[in-house]
Design a protein around this motif. Structure first.
Motif, mmCIF file in Angstrom:
data_model
loop_
_atom_site.group_PDB
_atom_site.id
_atom_site.type_symbol
_atom_site.label_atom_id
_atom_site.label_comp_id
_atom_site.label_asym_id
_atom_site.label_seq_id
_atom_site.Cartn_x
_atom_site.Cartn_y
_atom_site.Cartn_z
ATOM 1 N N GLY A 21 -97.189 13.117 91.457
ATOM 2 C CA GLY A 21 -97.658 12.585 93.253
ATOM 3 C C GLY A 21 -98.131 13.462 93.773
ATOM 4 N N ARG A 22 -97.434 13.956 95.238
ATOM 5 C CA ARG A 22 -98.195 15.137 95.825
ATOM 6 C C ARG A 22 -97.618 16.440 94.604
ATOM 7 N NH1 ARG A 22 -95.678 13.877 101.214
ATOM 8 N NH2 ARG A 22 -93.203 13.741 99.515
ATOM 9 N N LEU A 23 -98.609 17.173 94.551
ATOM 10 C CA LEU A 23 -98.411 18.383 93.942
ATOM 11 C C LEU A 23 -98.510 19.374 94.873
ATOM 12 C CD1 LEU A 23 -101.621 17.835 91.800
ATOM 13 C CD2 LEU A 23 -99.289 17.903 91.027
ATOM 14 N N GLY A 24 -97.496 20.175 94.548
ATOM 15 C CA GLY A 24 -97.646 21.883 96.116
ATOM 16 C C GLY A 24 -96.882 23.227 95.239
ATOM 17 N N ILE A 25 -97.431 23.517 94.288
ATOM 18 C CA ILE A 25 -96.704 24.342 93.110
ATOM 19 C C ILE A 25 -97.180 24.842 92.039
ATOM 20 C CG2 ILE A 25 -94.807 26.287 92.542
ATOM 21 C CD1 ILE A 25 -92.930 24.834 94.032
ATOM 22 N N LEU A 26 -98.170 26.125 91.727
ATOM 23 C CA LEU A 26 -98.584 25.803 90.386
ATOM 24 C C LEU A 26 -98.973 27.815 90.350
ATOM 25 C CD1 LEU A 26 -100.693 25.345 88.036
ATOM 26 C CD2 LEU A 26 -102.883 25.928 89.553
ATOM 27 N N SER A 27 -98.895 27.764 89.182
ATOM 28 C CA SER A 27 -97.881 29.155 88.344
ATOM 29 C C SER A 27 -99.218 29.656 87.226
ATOM 30 C CB SER A 27 -97.437 30.031 88.203
ATOM 31 O OG SER A 27 -96.220 29.374 87.630
ATOM 32 N N ALA A 28 -99.683 30.602 87.489
ATOM 33 C CA ALA A 28 -100.695 31.616 85.765
ATOM 34 C C ALA A 28 -100.012 32.973 85.711
ATOM 35 C CB ALA A 28 -102.199 31.466 86.426
ATOM 36 N N ALA A 60 -107.399 27.246 88.848
ATOM 37 C CA ALA A 60 -106.987 26.628 89.304
ATOM 38 C C ALA A 60 -107.375 25.994 90.800
ATOM 39 C CB ALA A 60 -106.193 28.245 90.433
ATOM 40 N N ARG A 61 -108.870 25.900 91.371
ATOM 41 C CA ARG A 61 -109.003 25.022 92.122
ATOM 42 C C ARG A 61 -109.324 24.223 91.331
ATOM 43 N NH1 ARG A 61 -114.373 27.214 92.691
ATOM 44 N NH2 ARG A 61 -114.909 25.384 94.320
ATOM 45 N N PHE A 62 -109.865 23.813 89.930
ATOM 46 C CA PHE A 62 -109.758 22.671 89.221
ATOM 47 C C PHE A 62 -108.728 21.849 89.775
ATOM 48 C CE2 PHE A 62 -109.856 20.653 84.860
ATOM 49 C CZ PHE A 62 -110.972 19.838 85.104
ATOM 50 N N LEU A 63 -107.751 21.873 89.160
ATOM 51 C CA LEU A 63 -106.664 21.914 88.799
ATOM 52 C C LEU A 63 -106.052 21.239 90.183
ATOM 53 C CD1 LEU A 63 -104.540 24.173 86.256
ATOM 54 C CD2 LEU A 63 -104.954 21.779 85.689
ATOM 55 N N LEU A 64 -105.814 21.461 90.813
ATOM 56 C CA LEU A 64 -105.324 21.327 91.959
ATOM 57 C C LEU A 64 -106.733 20.095 92.733
ATOM 58 C CD1 LEU A 64 -103.579 24.556 93.345
ATOM 59 C CD2 LEU A 64 -102.194 22.586 92.261
ATOM 60 N N ASP A 65 -107.522 20.534 92.942
ATOM 61 C CA ASP A 65 -108.660 19.771 93.898
ATOM 62 C C ASP A 65 -108.837 20.601 94.897
ATOM 63 O OD1 ASP A 65 -110.399 17.785 92.193
ATOM 64 O OD2 ASP A 65 -109.040 16.757 91.391
ATOM 65 N N GLY A 94 -104.855 21.833 100.114
ATOM 66 C CA GLY A 94 -103.992 21.197 100.313
ATOM 67 C C GLY A 94 -102.140 21.099 101.078
ATOM 68 N N GLY A 95 -102.133 22.732 101.415
ATOM 69 C CA GLY A 95 -101.015 23.700 101.443
ATOM 70 C C GLY A 95 -100.165 23.599 100.092
ATOM 71 N N GLU A 96 -100.962 23.779 98.887
ATOM 72 C CA GLU A 96 -99.881 24.043 97.847
ATOM 73 C C GLU A 96 -100.380 26.039 98.083
ATOM 74 O OE1 GLU A 96 -103.627 21.058 96.734
ATOM 75 O OE2 GLU A 96 -103.229 22.203 97.648
ATOM 76 N N ARG A 97 -99.325 25.857 97.417
ATOM 77 C CA ARG A 97 -99.239 27.857 97.024
ATOM 78 C C ARG A 97 -99.923 27.808 95.118
ATOM 79 N NH1 ARG A 97 -99.078 27.033 101.360
ATOM 80 N NH2 ARG A 97 -98.634 28.175 103.066
ATOM 81 N N PHE A 98 -100.793 28.486 95.443
ATOM 82 C CA PHE A 98 -100.992 29.366 93.745
ATOM 83 C C PHE A 98 -100.729 30.553 93.728
ATOM 84 C CE2 PHE A 98 -104.465 31.544 91.242
ATOM 85 C CZ PHE A 98 -103.874 31.359 90.014
#
Length: 396
Positions: free
Chosen positions: A155-162, A193-198, A230-234
């Motif tokens: 669904g909607r993505l919001g949180i990405l961490s590396a 991160a740009r790739f994963l989140l588009d 998109g409002g996500e945080r990385f």
């Protein structure tokens, strides 16, 4: 973010390429070129002709033409494209020379030493109509593509961490760099991160530091938190001086959405856990993602470069979009230096002013000028999210 570019008809013969740069990365690319049936190496350029000859001899081609000038050797041997694997300080002049010689360019990351120089190269690619693609080689990973496919069920993505923790003892210039981790490595994870989140970066807050035991002169550790479009945080948390329990060179990833989470350790097949939607809506189950094979690292980027030139399909890494990965690095370094959150649009505006001020070619300067709307820089026009302005006539 892409622009049309000149294509090269597929006549059934391999694309004739010129390799510029006979250093360590040059040897890596020689292997990729030699292994590919899509290209034929027709010469090596380096300021050190003995290094160029040694590289040619190392692949069993001691008579391969070598030279110091990209455009001249390309003309002499009939090259159709250039692979630029010089040091970052040489990326701008070498790629500019190649583009104005009518040659498409596949270049090593970063696009240039600075975002300002990168914008100059965007303008040069626009003016010449040639493809300039940056090889962000870690995008070319089947498991990364699988992680992105699995994210489609969240669904909607919001949180990405590396998390990135390694302890390499390189020696040489990296040990003396002011920002060894951010400048030399983090661009890979920022680009992934740009790739994963588009999504593209909006702003960043970053802190750099150097653990007491670090063998690096500059800060070898950093934490950076990006707001994305998109409002996500990385969040990137990394260190180049953390021995023991080291992560993959690709980092260890966690991607969270409204219906679940994808985990990828950077080396093995990613996994996903999906929970039922709170509102009872259907949720795509997490299973084995069906993904295309993007190829592996530089081999994959070389394959896509050739495919783009044959078909006109914009590749990942076309300079118009890739420059935002370098902007993430520059903004993170600025934030660490100032202790303030840095907006990407403000950084691009400053870089644009610098590019206009420093540009030596009148024709490229005219393209840069065309990106200003009512006196203000338009990233949407420059980077391809708005219709391209009419290009000025090319000046030789």
């Amino acid at each position: 973010m892409s622009r049309p570019f000149a294509t090269i008809d597929d006549d059934g013969a391999p694309l004739k390429v010129l390799l510029v740069g006979a250093g360590a990365m040059g040897h890596t690319w020689l292997g990729a070129v030699q292994a590919s049936p899509l290209v034929e190496l027709c010469g090596i350029v380096d300021l050190d002709l003995e290094a160029a000859r040694a590289s040619a001899a190392s692949i069993g081609k001691p008579d391969l033409p070598v030279g110091r000038g990209t455009a001249q050797l390309a003309s002499d041997v009939g090259a159709q494209a250039v692979i630029n694997v010089t040091v970052p300080a040489a990326h701008h002049p070498v790629s500019t020379e190649a583009l104005f010689a009518g040659l498409p360019v596949l270049g090593e990351k970063p696009v240039a030493s600075t975002v300002a120089q990168g914008l100059s190269l965007v303008a040069a690619a626009e003016l010449t109509g040639q493809l300039f693609m940056v090889s962000q080689s870690r995008r070319y990973n089947r498991d990364l593509f699988a992680a992105k496919a699995l994210a489609g069920g969240l669904g909607r993505l919001g949180i990405l961490s590396a998390d990135f923790f390694k302890a390499p003892h390189f020696g040489g210039f990296r040990d003396q760099m002011d920002h060894p981790l951010l400048l030399d490595m983090a661009i890979h994870q920022f680009d992934m991160a740009r790739f994963l989140l588009d999504a593209d970066p909006v702003s960043v807050f970053c802190e750099e530091y150097n653990p007491a035991w670090s063998w690096y002169g500059g800060d070898a550790a950093a934490v950076a938190s990006f707001e994305m479009s998109g409002g996500e945080r990385f969040v990137f948390n990394g260190s180049w001086c953390s021995p023991g329990q080291e992560t993959s060179w690709n980092a260890a990833w966690r991607l969270g959405g409204e219906h679940g989470t994808v985990l990828w350790d950077g080396d093995n097949t990613p996994t996903a856990t999906v929970s039922p939607a709170m509102d009872g809506a259907a949720v795509t189950p997490a299973g084995a993602a069906v993904v295309k094979d993007p190829g592996s690292e530089v081999h994959g980027s070389l394959r896509e470069f050739v495919s783009a030139l044959r078909t006109g399909t914009p590749p990942m890494g076309q300079v118009h979009g890739n420059i935002l990965s370098l902007a993430m690095v520059e903004a993170a370094i600025e934030s660490a230096a100032t202790g303030q959150r840095v907006r990407i649009d403000a950084l691009l505006e400053r870089a644009y002013r610098e590019a206009v001020r420093e540009e030596k070619r009148p024709d490229v300067a005219a393209v840069l000028d065309s990106w200003s709307i009512d006196g203000a820089f338009s990233a949407a026009v420059a980077l391809g999210t708005a219709p391209a302005p009419a290009m000025p006539s090319r000046v030789s």
